[in-house]
Design an enzyme around this catalytic site. Structure first.
Site, PDB file in Angstrom:
ATOM      1  N   CYS A 192       3.016  -6.575   9.947  1.00 38.33           N
ATOM      2  CA  CYS A 192       2.755  -5.576   8.896  1.00 38.33           C
ATOM      3  C   CYS A 192       4.120  -5.152   8.385  1.00 38.33           C
ATOM      4  O   CYS A 192       5.035  -4.899   9.184  1.00 38.33           O
ATOM      5  CB  CYS A 192       2.003  -4.387   9.485  1.00 38.33           C
ATOM      6  N   THR A 193       4.255  -5.074   7.085  1.00 33.95           N
ATOM      7  CA  THR A 193       5.589  -4.858   6.520  1.00 33.95           C
ATOM      8  C   THR A 193       6.104  -3.429   6.736  1.00 33.95           C
ATOM      9  O   THR A 193       7.281  -3.159   6.504  1.00 33.95           O
ATOM     10  CB  THR A 193       5.597  -5.193   5.018  1.00 33.95           C
ATOM     11  N   HIS A 194       5.250  -2.535   7.203  1.00 33.18           N
ATOM     12  CA  HIS A 194       5.734  -1.196   7.574  1.00 33.18           C
ATOM     13  C   HIS A 194       6.527  -1.231   8.886  1.00 33.18           C
ATOM     14  O   HIS A 194       7.410  -0.404   9.104  1.00 33.18           O
ATOM     15  CB  HIS A 194       4.552  -0.237   7.769  1.00 33.18           C
ATOM     16  N   CYS A 245       2.786  -7.219   1.729  1.00 32.22           N
ATOM     17  CA  CYS A 245       1.803  -6.544   2.579  1.00 32.22           C
ATOM     18  C   CYS A 245       0.933  -7.621   3.217  1.00 32.22           C
ATOM     19  O   CYS A 245       0.280  -8.402   2.498  1.00 32.22           O
ATOM     20  CB  CYS A 245       0.965  -5.615   1.711  1.00 32.22           C
ATOM     21  N   ASN A 246       0.933  -7.681   4.528  1.00 32.33           N
ATOM     22  CA  ASN A 246       0.117  -8.693   5.212  1.00 32.33           C
ATOM     23  C   ASN A 246      -1.368  -8.458   4.985  1.00 32.33           C
ATOM     24  O   ASN A 246      -2.145  -9.412   4.870  1.00 32.33           O
ATOM     25  CB  ASN A 246       0.400  -8.655   6.721  1.00 32.33           C
ATOM     26  N   THR A 247      -1.769  -7.189   4.926  1.00 33.09           N
ATOM     27  CA  THR A 247      -3.194  -6.873   4.766  1.00 33.09           C
ATOM     28  C   THR A 247      -3.677  -7.318   3.390  1.00 33.09           C
ATOM     29  O   THR A 247      -4.741  -7.947   3.257  1.00 33.09           O
ATOM     30  CB  THR A 247      -3.415  -5.355   4.942  1.00 33.09           C
ATOM     31  N   SER A 285       0.825  -1.211   0.000  1.00 32.95           N
ATOM     32  CA  SER A 285       0.000   0.000   0.000  1.00 32.95           C
ATOM     33  C   SER A 285       0.860   1.261   0.000  1.00 32.95           C
ATOM     34  O   SER A 285       0.345   2.344  -0.257  1.00 32.95           O
ATOM     35  CB  SER A 285      -0.892   0.001   1.243  1.00 32.95           C
ATOM     36  N   TYR A 289      -4.293   0.561   3.748  1.00 30.55           N
ATOM     37  CA  TYR A 289      -5.219  -0.539   3.441  1.00 30.55           C
ATOM     38  C   TYR A 289      -5.821  -1.127   4.730  1.00 30.55           C
ATOM     39  O   TYR A 289      -6.901  -1.695   4.701  1.00 30.55           O
ATOM     40  CB  TYR A 289      -4.472  -1.670   2.724  1.00 30.55           C
TER      41      TYR A 289
END
Ligand code: DGL
Length: 256
Positions: free
Chosen positions: A186-188, A76-78, A14, A45
């Site tokens: 979460c990749t952030h 992105c996990n979401t 995202s 997201y």
């Protein structure tokens, strides 16, 4: 499967978070070219309903495959929680790699009270609930939704009092309940690993990024599609993102 060895690997998120995965992919496969698509026009997201995340992820992956990518990594996990199963059913002949909260490695290391920090959409998804149920016999899983954290990270607030206060609000409760490890789902979040480390008092932290890179390489190797060149590159896919996004993304990519 007829994949071009020299085609790029698409990486989708995202926003900036997928760059934490891109770094692992580059470290493991330095000869590959990467095409990165951060959909910052539609971020975050993680507060959207799953059906919206599915259609945004489908559109993003279509762009990357349309640009000739030999594989697409949902960094992105979401997006993975909402879209990987339907998109794999739709594109059974394509390589589509997903992200999953790294609960299994934490269990393997002997942790039995595991906090999973992730977006609300990831934690309420069927995919996550199934994972937590499957692993729930081995460890107690504490979902920790973190609405607002992605926005701070996208704004490049990666340290300081504002971030630490925010993290205390999220983590103090689970830690006082005995959580013995934290999964960054979460990749952030790996970009604020130092702040999470400080606020959690040094709890072991897990993310799935190295596993995603290994899985991508394995699938490309099986398809005979790893690139033979010496040095690969990263290109940002342009799709109406903000000037700030490009500035930060280039900065993050070039610091590796
Ligand atoms: N990086 C995404 C993830 O791994 C979430 C970011 C968002 O909420 O947009 O879940």
């Amino acid at each position: 499967m007829n994949l071009q060895k020299n085609a790029p690997i698409g990486v989708f998120d995202s926003g900036l978070g997928g760059i934490s995965v891109l770094r692992e992919l580059q470290a493991l496969m330095p000869a590959e070219d990467f095409l990165y698509f951060g959909d910052d026009q539609n971020a975050p997201y993680g507060v959207r309903p799953e059906d919206e995340v599915l259609s945004l992820t489908r559109a993003g992956a279509e762009r990357l495959f349309g640009a000739g990518c030999k594989a697409v990594v949902l960094a992105c996990n979401t997006a993975t929680a909402a879209a990987v199963v339907p998109l794999r059913a739709l594109w059974s002949d394509r390589i589509l790699v997903g992200a999953e909260p790294a609960i299994k490695p934490a269990i393997r290391d002997g942790h039995r009270k595991i906090g999973v920090l992730a977006t609300s959409t990831t934690l309420s998804s069927r995919r996550f609930c199934d994972l937590a149920r499957t692993l729930g016999g081995e460890a107690k899983i504490f979902p920790i939704p973190a609405p607002g954290l992605v926005e701070l990270i996208e704004a490049r607030i990666w340290s300081g009092a504002e971030l630490e206060n925010f993290l205390h609000g999220l983590l103090d409760g689970p830690i006082s309940n005995g959580v013995d490890a934290l999964v960054l789902g979460c990749t952030h979040y790996p970009f604020v690993r130092d702040a999470i480390d400080a606020v959690s008092g040094g709890l072991p932290l897990y993310d799935g990024n190295a596993g995603i890179a290994r899985q991508t390489r394995r699938l490309l190797a099986e398809a005979g599609s790893l690139r033979d060149a010496k040095q690969g590159s990263v290109t940002l896919l342009e799709c109406g993102q903000s000037a700030d996004f490009f500035r930060l993304a280039r900065e993050l990519i070039s610091t590796e």
